[in-house]
Every structure is written in C-alpha cells, then in structure tokens.
Design a protein around this motif. Structure first.
Motif, mmCIF file in Angstrom:
data_model
loop_
_atom_site.group_PDB
_atom_site.id
_atom_site.type_symbol
_atom_site.label_atom_id
_atom_site.label_comp_id
_atom_site.label_asym_id
_atom_site.label_seq_id
_atom_site.Cartn_x
_atom_site.Cartn_y
_atom_site.Cartn_z
ATOM 1 N N CYS A 85 -26.462 -40.681 3.109
ATOM 2 C CA CYS A 85 -26.755 -40.528 1.639
ATOM 3 C C CYS A 85 -26.795 -38.970 1.727
ATOM 4 O O CYS A 85 -27.758 -38.146 2.152
ATOM 5 C CB CYS A 85 -27.893 -40.921 1.506
ATOM 6 N N GLU A 140 -20.201 -45.305 5.838
ATOM 7 C CA GLU A 140 -20.184 -45.070 4.400
ATOM 8 C C GLU A 140 -20.969 -43.879 4.073
ATOM 9 O O GLU A 140 -21.886 -43.421 4.811
ATOM 10 C CB GLU A 140 -20.927 -46.213 3.883
ATOM 11 N N VAL A 142 -22.930 -42.070 0.635
ATOM 12 C CA VAL A 142 -23.317 -42.256 -0.363
ATOM 13 C C VAL A 142 -23.623 -40.997 -1.272
ATOM 14 O O VAL A 142 -24.205 -40.298 -0.699
ATOM 15 C CB VAL A 142 -24.616 -43.155 -0.434
ATOM 16 N N ALA A 144 -25.347 -39.372 -3.639
ATOM 17 C CA ALA A 144 -26.343 -39.398 -4.632
ATOM 18 C C ALA A 144 -26.802 -38.214 -5.454
ATOM 19 O O ALA A 144 -27.915 -37.668 -5.217
ATOM 20 C CB ALA A 144 -27.485 -39.960 -3.952
ATOM 21 N N THR A 174 -18.948 -43.893 -1.734
ATOM 22 C CA THR A 174 -19.704 -44.450 -2.753
ATOM 23 C C THR A 174 -20.490 -43.522 -3.565
ATOM 24 O O THR A 174 -20.851 -42.510 -3.048
ATOM 25 C CB THR A 174 -20.391 -45.844 -2.514
ATOM 26 N N SER A 175 -20.845 -43.847 -4.964
ATOM 27 C CA SER A 175 -21.948 -43.103 -5.529
ATOM 28 C C SER A 175 -22.692 -44.025 -6.224
ATOM 29 O O SER A 175 -22.618 -45.245 -6.552
ATOM 30 C CB SER A 175 -21.246 -42.323 -6.504
ATOM 31 N N LEU A 176 -23.823 -43.481 -6.576
ATOM 32 C CA LEU A 176 -24.898 -44.167 -7.232
ATOM 33 C C LEU A 176 -24.400 -44.766 -8.603
ATOM 34 O O LEU A 176 -23.588 -44.135 -9.352
ATOM 35 C CB LEU A 176 -26.032 -43.239 -7.652
ATOM 36 N N LEU A 198 -29.136 -48.002 -6.168
ATOM 37 C CA LEU A 198 -28.465 -48.131 -4.983
ATOM 38 C C LEU A 198 -27.653 -49.360 -4.544
ATOM 39 O O LEU A 198 -26.618 -49.577 -3.839
ATOM 40 C CB LEU A 198 -29.674 -47.949 -3.828
ATOM 41 N N ARG A 201 -24.458 -49.541 -6.253
ATOM 42 C CA ARG A 201 -23.314 -48.543 -5.859
ATOM 43 C C ARG A 201 -21.824 -49.046 -5.801
ATOM 44 O O ARG A 201 -21.688 -50.102 -5.429
ATOM 45 C CB ARG A 201 -23.792 -47.817 -4.620
#
Length: 204
Positions: A85, A140, A142, A144, A174-176, A198, A201
């Motif tokens: 993250c 992954e 993320v 954030a 991915t993003s929030l 979360l 996402r």
C-alpha cells in the motif's frame, strides 16, 4: 511574539508555532500550559522528544518512522509481502492501521509530485518502490493517495512507472474507491470510510 518573556520562552513559542495547526496565539497558549504544569507536562514532553530524536529512524524498506529497522510492520511475518500500500506520509499509514483492514506492507513516498512546489520524482521514494516491485514477489500495489490534483498526478505517474518495469504486467495496480472524498486526507477519515474504500478498490 512574547515581548515580556525570556529568550528561552520565546524560542519555545516560536518552535511550537511551526507545528501544523498551531499559530502564534495557539503556540503561546500551549507554552503557558506547559510552563504551568512543568512536572506533569513540560519535563516528560522534553524527555520524550529527546528519546524520540535519539531512537527513531526511517525504515530502510518502507520509509516509515520506527525505533527499529526494518520497522515493526516490515518485520511482521504475518503480513502479506505480495501486497504493498503506497501512502503519502506516515500519518496516512497510521490511519490505515487504525482501520485494521489492511494486512499487507506499506511504502511511504514522503510527499506528492507537485510542479507548483518543484517536487519531482527524485525528491520522493519512487525508485525504492519500483525496486520492490522488480523484486518479483509483489502481486498488487494499492495507491492510497489523496484525492487531490497532486495525489492523482502522483498516482498516474506511479502506475506508469510500475507498468514500465519488467514485473509490471504481473502486478495489479489499484487505487482506493471514491468513498474517499475529493480533497480528503486519509489521516482525517473515520475507520469505516477507510475499510469501505479498501474493500471497493479498483484498477488504477
């Protein structure tokens, strides 16, 4: 400032005024509160500040402040090494941890890209993030980051950098979810909002 106070008190007020959310007036009130309760507040605070300055370091893996290196999260074998993250600052990391919804590892950028402020990729921990992704274990990432212009610019840049690596094709970015309000900062969000963001996402 405090014209009738001694130089030591004026310096205390001046330093307190540099903290986020404290202006000259608030700093004066804080200084007076500390001086009135010297044994209960001032002396323990001074000791804590000295100890923190002596012992706290930045984690060589994720960049978070801690008293150990690697930090307690990076050293935790129960955390998912394949899930990273990316956050702007440590305050966002602490907010994510308060939610209890994330069990991966973190990467603290140390800021956001900002053409206006002259902050480029070299000023952030971008190359360290790319290096972690290239390691081959990450599945992954993320992103954030704040839902601001600088936050979204940084997110797009990071997505492009990660995709350009050899491991980029195997890593999901991915993003929030938009449960995070536009202009909002993670450190100010309640735990429920962070949990929902979360869970929802999506690809960046």
């Amino acid at each position: 400032m405090a014209a009738s106070a001694g130089p030591e008190i004026e310096r205390l007020i001046s330093l307190l005024a540099k903290l986020p959310g404290l202006g000259p007036r608030s700093a004066r009130r804080a200084a007076l509160a500390l001086l009135k309760k010297r044994e209960q507040l001032l002396e323990p605070l001074a000791a804590s500040l000295a100890e923190t300055a002596a012992k706290v370091v930045s984690c060589s893996v994720c960049g978070a402040p801690d008293t150990r290196d690697p930090c307690s999260i990076c050293s935790d074998p129960s955390r998912d090494n394949a899930l990273i993250c990316v956050v702007e600052e440590a305050g966002s990391l602490w907010a994510m941890e308060r939610s209890g919804a994330f069990r991966g590892k973190y990467h603290v950028l140390g800021g956001l890209l900002s053409a206006l402020d002259g902050v480029g990729p070299e000023a952030l921990r971008v190359s360290e993030l790319v290096g972690r992704v290239k390691g081959g274990e990450v599945r992954e990432v993320v992103l954030a980051l704040p839902a601001t212009v600088d936050g979204q610019t940084t997110a797009h840049y990071l997505a492009d950098r990660i995709s350009a690596t050899g491991a980029g094709n195997a890593v999901e970015i991915t993003s929030l979810a938009r449960g995070v309000p536009v202009g909002g900062d993670l450190d100010w969000l309640d735990d429920g909002t962070i949990v929902q963001a979360l869970r929802a996402r999506r690809p960046a």
